[in-house]
Every structure is written in C-alpha cells, then in structure tokens.
Design an enzyme around this catalytic site. Structure first.
Site, PDB file in Angstrom:
ATOM      1  N   CYS A 221      77.729 -10.864  40.486  1.00 56.11           N
ATOM      2  CA  CYS A 221      76.703 -11.679  41.129  1.00 56.11           C
ATOM      3  C   CYS A 221      75.449 -10.812  41.307  1.00 56.11           C
ATOM      4  CB  CYS A 221      77.204 -12.192  42.476  1.00 56.11           C
ATOM      5  SG  CYS A 221      77.232 -10.921  43.767  1.00 56.11           S
TER       6      CYS A 221
ATOM      7  N   HIS B 135      82.349  -8.010  48.439  1.00 51.73           N
ATOM      8  CA  HIS B 135      82.734  -8.465  47.108  1.00 51.73           C
ATOM      9  C   HIS B 135      83.573  -7.383  46.431  1.00 51.73           C
ATOM     10  CE1 HIS B 135      79.417 -11.723  46.435  1.00 51.73           C
ATOM     11  NE2 HIS B 135      79.912 -11.771  47.660  1.00 51.73           N
TER      12      HIS B 135
ATOM     13  N   CYS C 194      76.049  -7.716  43.628  1.00 53.28           N
ATOM     14  CA  CYS C 194      76.879  -6.689  42.996  1.00 53.28           C
ATOM     15  C   CYS C 194      76.144  -6.021  41.843  1.00 53.28           C
ATOM     16  CB  CYS C 194      78.192  -7.294  42.530  1.00 53.28           C
ATOM     17  SG  CYS C 194      79.232  -7.826  43.910  1.00 53.28           S
TER      18      CYS C 194
ATOM     19  N   GLU D  72      83.343  -5.784  43.576  1.00 50.70           N
ATOM     20  CA  GLU D  72      82.616  -4.646  43.023  1.00 50.70           C
ATOM     21  C   GLU D  72      82.134  -3.709  44.127  1.00 50.70           C
ATOM     22  OE1 GLU D  72      81.843  -8.155  40.190  1.00 50.70           O
ATOM     23  OE2 GLU D  72      82.065  -7.839  42.335  1.00 50.70           O
TER      24      GLU D  72
END
Length: 159
Positions: free
Chosen positions: A86, A56, A89, A58
């Site tokens: 999310c 992801h 993250c 991040e």
C-alpha cells in the site's frame, strides 16, 4: 509442491498472512525480509489486534529486520510480501532502502476483497483544500526551528 528459493520465501510470507488471520490479528497480509538467504524479519498484518493503523505486514517485518540488523536501513536485503504494498508500506520500504521487493498478489486483487488503496493515490494528487481530510499549514516559523537546529547539529546521524 517444490519451490525454488524465491518462491520458498514468498510461501513464508503467505504463511505469515495465514497464521495472522488464524489468530485474528488482522488482514490477509504477510511479509518476510531476507538477507544472505536467511529470514531476518517476519510480519503479518496486526492492525485490528493492536489498534494500530500502521501495523501492516511490511512495517512489522521492517521493524523486526532493522532490530535484528541494529540498523535503520535494509542494505543487501530483499522483501517478500504477499501483496503489492500500500502507499504507507511503499513509503516505509523506500525509507528502509532494501535491494529488491517481490510481491504476490496485486492492488486489484486486494481491492477485490475490500482493501482498495486507490483513493489514497488520488488524494495525494489533490490540493490540500480538496482532500477528504483537511490539511492546513500552521506555525511554519515555529516548526523551522527544529530544521535549523538539525542543519547546525554536528553529531547527527545522516539518513
């Protein structure tokens, strides 16, 4: 369009998302990490291009920033992410310990385009035997050996 400093960094996060999408690397998410007014880490979602569900924006930005700092912590840093993080993250952010997180769009915005994390938040609250993925504890006594050795280790790096 004139941006203030914080908006400039959010714009950079959004640009990372757009560039990643243009390159077909993954979903519409971007992130930058800033320390002392300079970007030290940048990431965009690369889940589909790397076949890595943890790639992801991040997480990729945290990895780059930590490498840049030669540290596993983001002391004195700010995270600018194009969307509210999310659960995965969010966990990574808490472990990295930045000073602040700025996010652009929110959970509902993401859910509206097919990125709905609500089911994960609901799963966390369920007993293990009620989750959609089965969890079963196995070999606790075996596993505790590593914890015992860790508590006895004199040259460990605490975190």
């Amino acid at each position: 369009m004139a941006f203030n400093t914080k908006e400039k960094f959010m714009h950079e996060a959004v640009m990372a998302a757009l560039k990643g999408m243009q390159n077909n690397e993954g979903g519409p998410f971007g992130c930058v990490i800033v320390k002392d007014g300079k970007i030290i880490g940048k990431g965009n979602n690369k889940v589909t291009s790397t076949n890595d569900p943890t790639a992801h924006a991040e997480v990729t930005a945290i990895r780059e920033a930590c490498k840049h700092l030669n540290s596993f912590q983001l002391d004195g840093c700010e995270i600018y992410t194009s969307c509210e993080p999310c659960p995965m993250c969010l966990g990574a952010i808490y472990w990295a310990r930045p000073n602040k997180v700025y996010y652009g769009s929110n959970q509902l915005d993401a859910a509206n385009i097919g990125f709905d994390d609500e089911f994960i938040y609901k799963e966390i609250l369920l007993p293990y035997d009620k989750r959609s993925i089965s969890f079963e504890q196995l070999g606790r006594e075996i596993a505790l050996e590593a914890f015992q050795k860790w508590s006895e280790k004199e040259d460990k790096t605490e975190y």
